[in-house]
Write an enzyme that holds these catalytic residues in place. Structure first.
Site, PDB file in Angstrom:
ATOM      1  CD  GLU A  79      -8.079   3.507  38.473  1.00  0.00           C
ATOM      2  OE1 GLU A  79      -8.171   3.550  37.227  1.00  0.00           O
ATOM      3  OE2 GLU A  79      -8.328   2.474  39.145  1.00  0.00           O
ATOM      4  CG  ASN A 124      -6.946   4.958  33.256  1.00  0.00           C
ATOM      5  OD1 ASN A 124      -6.355   4.058  32.684  1.00  0.00           O
ATOM      6  ND2 ASN A 124      -7.684   4.758  34.360  1.00  0.00           N
ATOM      7  CD  GLU A 178      -4.239   3.367  36.806  1.00  0.00           C
ATOM      8  OE1 GLU A 178      -5.281   3.193  36.123  1.00  0.00           O
ATOM      9  OE2 GLU A 178      -4.199   3.173  38.031  1.00  0.00           O
ATOM     10  CG  ASP A 200      -6.109   0.237  33.820  1.00  0.00           C
ATOM     11  OD1 ASP A 200      -6.192  -0.599  34.739  1.00  0.00           O
ATOM     12  OD2 ASP A 200      -7.010   1.044  33.537  1.00  0.00           O
ATOM     13  CD  GLU A 260      -7.891  -2.593  37.256  1.00  0.00           C
ATOM     14  OE1 GLU A 260      -8.070  -1.419  37.610  1.00  0.00           O
ATOM     15  OE2 GLU A 260      -7.597  -2.914  36.088  1.00  0.00           O
TER      16      GLU A 260
END
Length: 897
Positions: free
Chosen positions: A681, A738, A770, A798, A854
Site C-alpha cells: 500500500e 488511497n 482504495e 478501506d 490491515e
C-alpha cells in the site's frame, strides 16, 4: 393679397394647393407648346430660305465655273493650233518648198500638208497664202483642192496687223472657224528669209470638230453652236475686232437645285421629327411634373404618417419606460396601430408552443379575444412567419401563405392583412395582426412602424419577464423557499437593529445527514426534513430565553442571530436545543431519519464588527464543534484564530512543497498466508524543511480543504505508475493507493487515469484504488468509481465496517476488495476471539471479494487470520512502511530467496 390668401388656403388644404399647382403647370406647358411650334415654323422658313439661297449661289458658281472651263478649253485649243501652224511654218524644208523659185513645191505640200493634217491633227482647212492675199495652196478636210476665191472674209479677218502670227475666230463659207496663221520662215540661219514670205493658215470648224472636243473636255454632252443672239449662260465666239460670230450654248447643270431637291424632304422629315420629339418631350415633362407633384403629395402624406408614427412610438416607449402594466401597454399599442393604419381590426395573438396554436390574447374587437387558430394548415403560415417575420398581403384571400387562414379571413370578411411576427430570444412567440375589411396597399413606412411597435412589444415582454426574474431573484436572495426562512440579505434591517441595540451572537448550525436522505429517499424528503428543522428552531428561538432569529445559509447550514453576550447562560439553552434536535424523530416517527447538528458561534463586537468576518469565525467555531464528541457546540476564541493562521501557513507550505517536490512515497508491504510478498500500500510522507518527516495526518486534511489534494494525488499516481513500469515491471506485485473525495468529484479524473495507463502501458489489474466507505454515500461518486472499474482497475473499500456502507452499495458498485480495519482485530489483544472480524471475513467470502486485513500487530492476530482463511494482510507485525529504495531491496531479496 390674393397670393397670400392662396398660400394660406394651400396650407389649410394641401390637396387644393396641389390641384392649383397642377392647373398652373398645364397652362405653362400649353404656352410653351405654342411657343415651341411657332419657333419650329420660323426655323423651318429660315432654313428653307437659306437652302434656296445656297442652291442659287451654288448654281451660279457652277455656271461660272463651266463658262471658265469652256473658255480655258478654247484657249488651249487655240494655242495648240498656233503651235501646229508654227511647227509647219518655221521649218527649213517648208521654207525651201514654199519659196522655191518656180513657185511652191506642190508635191512636197501634198506630201507634208495633205491628208495627214486632217487625219492626224484634225485640221479642217489648210491654206498657203501669199503676201498679197492670194491662196496658193488649199487642203479641205485632208483633200487638196484648187485654190478657191471664196476665202475673202477669212483672209481679211486673218490678215496680220502688228504681229506676223495671228489666231482667232472668223467666218469661212458662212461657218465659224478657229484659225491660226504664221509666215513661213527658215528655221536656221543657213537660209535667207524670203522678202515677202507666204503664210500658212490652219483652221478648225467650230460646229464639228471643235464642239466635239469641247464636249469631251467639259463633260457637257449637249454643248452646241447656235447663231441665236447672246443670252445669259451662253459663250460668244468673237472675231479679232470683237464682233460675235456665233454662240456656244449648253444646258447648265444645277447642283444647288439638285441638292435642294434631295435634302428638302429629309429636312422636312427632320423638322417634323424634331417637332414630334419636342411634343413628346413636353408631354413627358408634363407627366413628369404631374408625377413630381404627386410624389410631393405622397411624400407629404408619408411625412405626416411618419410624424404620427414617431409620436405613437414615443408614447409607447414612455409607457414601457415607466413600467406600465401589461394590459395598459397592449391596449395603447393596439389603439395607436389602429389610428395610424386607419383600420378597425388590430389584435395580438400568442403562440402556444406545445401544439402550435395561435390564441388571440388582446384585440380591438372584443369578440375575437380567446379565439384559437390551429390545425395542419396553420403550419405553412407559421413557417412563413419564422422565415420572414413580416407577412404583407394586399389581397389576403389570394395570398398562398395565408391558405391556412381562409376560414378566419372569410368569417371576419378580411380583404387585406399585415402580420408582424413577435420574436423573443430568437423564437416566434406571437403575431401582431392588422386586418382591413377593404383592399388596400400597405405602405413601407406603415410596415416599418408596425415592425418597430412589435420590437417595443417584444422589449416590453422581455422587460416583464426580467422584472419577474428580478422579483424571483430578490425573493430567492431574501427568502428561502424550502424552509420558509429569510436569508441573511432578508435580515439586513434586523442585523442593523441588533448592532444598534448592543452585543449579539452569530451562530452557524450545520445539519448533517440530509445528503443521505436525498440519496435514499429523494430530494423532496430532504427538503421536508430541513423545513421541519427550520420550523422547530423558529419556535424554540422565539422563547424569551433566546429571543433569536433564524436565517438560511447555503450548504445545509442555518444562521442564528441571538442578542446578548452572556455565553454561559446562552450555552445551557443551546446545549438543550441541540439535544432536542438530535433526539427529534424527523420525517416519520415509525422510521425516523437521523440528523446530526453542530453549532459554532462568534460574538459582536468582541470577535469582530464586520458581519462577513463574524461568519468566518463562526465557521471556525463550527469546525471545532464538529470535532466535539458530545454536545457539538463551540464559541470562537483566540485559539481558533491561531489555528486558522496555522492552517493558512500550512496551505502555503503545501503549495511550496508541491513546487519543491518535498513529498515522498512509502510502501507498506502486503503478504499472503505463506509470508510471500504480494504487493504494498502506497503511503504519502512529507519531508518538511523545518519539522522533518510528516505523516498524512499532519497535512492531508488541509490539503483536502484547500483543494491541493488533486495535484498531490496526481503526483502520487504518476510516481506509482513509474515504479510499476520501472523497477517493478518484471514482477507481478500489486500496488494500492488511497483516492480522496476531491479527486473523485472531478469529472476528468477517470480520463486522466486512463491517459496515464496508456502512457505507461501498464496492465490495469496491478493498480488498486482504495476509497473510504463514507464516499459510497457521497452524491455523484458512484458513477465515477464505476468508470474507473471499467478501465480494469481494482476498487477496494478501506477501513471496511467503520463507515456508512451497506450491502446495497457493495452490490451496486461490485467492488473487488475490502480492507478489514484494525479496530476489529484489536479485541484479539485481550480475548481469543473477534466475532465482528469473523463476520466481515465471512461476508467477504460470501460476496467473493478479496480481503486485506490491515493493522496486524501481533502473532495472535496472524494466527487468527490464518484460521479464518484470510489471504492478504499487512501491519507493523509483518512490516512497517518503508521508503521506496528499501522496498525495492525487499523485492530483490524475495526474488533471490
Amino acid at each position: 393679397m390674393p397670393d397670400t390668401m392662396d398660400k394660406d388656403a394651400s396650407q389649410a388644404d394641401p390637396s387644393a394647393g396641389i390641384a392649383r399647382a397642377l392647373s398652373r403647370t398645364e397652362r405653362d406647358y400649353r404656352r410653351l407648346s405654342l411657343g415651341l411650334a411657332a419657333l419650329l415654323a420660323l426655323a423651318m422658313v429660315v432654313m428653307l430660305a437659306i437652302l434656296l439661297w445656297a442652291a442659287r449661289e451654288q448654281n451660279l458658281q457652277h455656271a461660272r465655273h463651266t463658262h471658265e472651263q469652256i473658255e480655258t478649253q478654247l484657249e488651249q485649243i487655240r494655242r495648240r493650233l498656233v503651235g501646229q501652224v508654227l511647227d509647219y511654218a518655221i521649218w527649213d524644208l517648208s521654207h525651201l518648198a514654199v519659196h522655191a523659185d518656180d513657185g511652191p513645191d506642190r508635191e512636197w505640200l501634198e506630201l507634208e500638208m495633205g491628208a495627214n493634217l486632217h487625219d492626224n491633227l484634225g485640221i479642217d482647212l489648210a491654206l498657203l497664202v501669199s503676201a498679197d492675199q492670194e491662196v496658193l495652196y488649199e487642203v479641205q478636210r485632208g483633200e487638196p483642192r484648187p485654190p478657191a476665191t471664196d476665202h475673202g472674209p477669212l483672209l481679211t479677218q486673218s490678215r496680220p496687223a502688228t504681229t506676223p502670227m495671228t489666231s482667232g475666230f472668223a467666218l469661212w463659207q458662212e461657218r465659224p472657224v478657229l484659225f491660226a496663221t504664221a509666215p513661213v520662215l527658215p528655221e536656221s540661219d543657213h537660209h535667207a528669209q524670203a522678202p515677202s514670205p507666204h503664210r500658212l493658215l490652219f483652221a478648225f470648224e467650230v460646229g464639228n470638230g471643235l464642239a466635239r472636243i469641247l464636249r469631251e473636255a467639259t463633260n457637257l454632252p449637249d454643248l452646241r453652236l447656235t447663231d441665236t443672239p447672246e443670252q445669259p449662260g451662253r459663250l460668244p465666239l468673237r472675231t479679232r475686232t470683237g464682233e460675235p460670230l456665233a454662240w456656244l450654248e449648253w444646258t447648265p447643270s444645277e447642283p444647288g437645285s439638285v441638292m435642294l431637291r434631295q435634302s428638302l424632304p429629309w429636312l422636312l422629315l427632320t423638322l417634323l421629327g424634331l417637332g414630334g420629339f419636342s411634343a413628346l418631350l413636353f408631354r413627358h415633362l408634363r407627366h413628369q411634373a404631374r408625377a413630381s407633384l404627386a410624389t410631393v403629395e405622397e411624400l407629404r402624406q408619408t411625412q405626416s404618417r411618419l410624424t404620427a408614427q414617431q409620436r405613437a412610438w414615443h408614447d409607447l416607449r414612455d409607457l414601457h419606460l415607466r413600467d406600465a402594466s401589461e394590459d395598459e401597454f397592449i391596449t395603447a399599442l393596439l389603439e395607436r396601430s389602429s389610428q395610424l393604419l386607419d383600420i378597425p381590426r388590430i389584435s395580438l395573438w400568442l403562440l402556444d408552443g406545445g401544439d402550435d396554436r395561435l390564441i388571440c390574447h388582446a384585440s380591438l374587437v372584443p369578440e375575437t379575444v380567446g379565439e384559437e387558430l390551429c390545425g395542419e394548415d396553420l403550419e405553412a403560415y407559421l413557417v412563413a412567419l419564422r422565415r420572414t417575420p413580416v407577412l404583407v398581403a394586399d389581397d389576403a384571400p389570394a395570398a398562398p401563405r395565408l391558405t391556412g387562414l381562409h376560414d378566419h379571413l372569410h368569417r371576419h370578411e378580411i380583404a387585406s392583412m399585415l402580420d408582424i411576427g413577435l420574436f423573443v430570444a430568437g423564437e416566434l412567440r406571437g403575431v401582431l395582426c392588422c386586418e382591413s375589411p377593404r383592399p388596400r396597399h400597405w405602405h413601407t413606412d406603415e410596415i416599418n412602424a408596425l415592425t418597430s411597435f412589435s420590437g417595443l412589444l417584444c422589449q416590453f415582454a422581455e422587460s416583464l419577464r426580467r422584472r419577474e426574474v428580478e422579483r424571483t431573484l430578490h425573493r430567492q436572495l431574501h427568502h428561502d423557499e424550502v424552509t420558509a426562512l429569510p436569508t441573511l440579505h432578508g435580515l439586513e434591517e434586523h442585523i442593523e437593529s441588533l448592532r444598534r441595540q448592543g452585543p449579539f451572537q452569530v451562530g452557524i448550525l450545520h445539519v448533517k445527514g440530509l445528503n443521505q436522505i436525498n440519496d435514499s429517499l429523494g430530494k423532496a424528503f430532504g427538503d421536508a426534513a430541513l423545513h421541519e428543522v427550520g420550523e422547530l428552531l423558529r419556535r424554540r428561538l422565539a422563547a424569551p430565553a433566546l429571543r433569536g432569529v433564524l436565517a438560511r445559509l447555503p450548504a445545509n447550514r442555518l444562521c442564528l442571530l441571538l442578542p446578548g453576550d452572556d455565553r454561559n447562560g446562552l450555552q445551557g439553552c443551546l446545549v438543550a436545543l441541540l439535544d432536542e434536535l438530535h433526539a427529534h424523530p424527523w420525517l416519520n416517527e415509525n422510521a425516523p431519519a437521523t440528523l446530526h447538528f453542530s453549532l459554532g458561534l462568534a460574538g459582536y463586537p468582541q470577535d469582530s464588527r464586520d458581519l462577513d468576518r463574524l461568519l468566518q469565525r463562526a465557521e471556525l467555531a463550527l469546525e471545532r464543534a464538529r470535532g466535539e464528541a458530545r454536545h457539538r457546540l463551540a464559541f470562537y476564541d483566540d485559539a481558533l484564530g491561531q489555528w486558522q493562521r496555522h492552517q493558512s501557513r500550512l496551505e502555503r507550505e503545501l503549495r511550496d512543497a508541491i513546487t519543491r517536490r518535498e513529498f515522498r512515497l512509502y510502501f507498506q508491504p502486503q503478504f499472503d498466508p505463506g509470508g510471500r510478498l504480494h504487493g504494498a500500500e502506497a503511503l504519502l510522507r512529507w519531508v518538511h524543511p523545518e519539522r522533518g518527516l510528516l505523516a498524512p495526518d499532519d497535512f492531508i486534511a488541509e490539503a483536502e480543504h484547500s483543494g491541493l489534494i488533486q495535484p498531490i494525488g496526481d503526483w502520487v499516481l504518476e510516481e506509482l505508475l513509474a515504479q510499476l513500469t520501472g523497477p517493478l515491471r518484471d514482477t507481478d506485485l500489486v500496488l494500492a493507493v488511497n483516492v480522496s473525495v476531491q479527486q473523485l468529484r472531478d469529472h476528468g479524473f477517470p480520463a486522466r487515469v486512463e491517459a496515464l495507463l496508456q502512457t505507461h502501458d501498464l496492465p490495469p489489474h496491478r493498480l488498486v484504488l482504495e476509497v473510504v466507505e463514507s464516499l459510497l454515500v457521497t452524491p455523484g461518486i458512484m458513477p465515477r468509481l464505476a468508470a474507473l472499474r471499467a478501465l480494469g482497475l481494482s476498487i477496494a473499500l478501506d477501513d471496511f465496517g467503520t463507515g456508512y456502507s451497506s450491502l446495497r452499495y457493495l452490490q451496486e458498485l461490485e467492488v473487488d476488495e475490502i480492507k478489514l480495519d484494525k479496530v476489529f482485530l484489536d479485541p484479539l489483544k485481550t480475548r481469543p476471539d473477534a466475532p465482528l472480524a469473523r463476520s466481515i471475513i465471512a461476508l467477504a467470502r460470501a460476496l467473493d471479494l478479496r480481503l486485506v486485513a490491515e493493522g496486524v500487530e501481533t502473532a495472535t492476530q496472524v494466527d487468527f487470520l490464518h484460521r479464518q482463511g484470510v489471504t492478504l494482510m499487512q501491519g507493523y507485525h509483518l512490516a512497517r512502511p518503508e521508503p521506496v529504495d528499501v522496498f525495492l531491496r525487499r523485492v530483490a531479496g524475495s526474488r533471490d530467496a
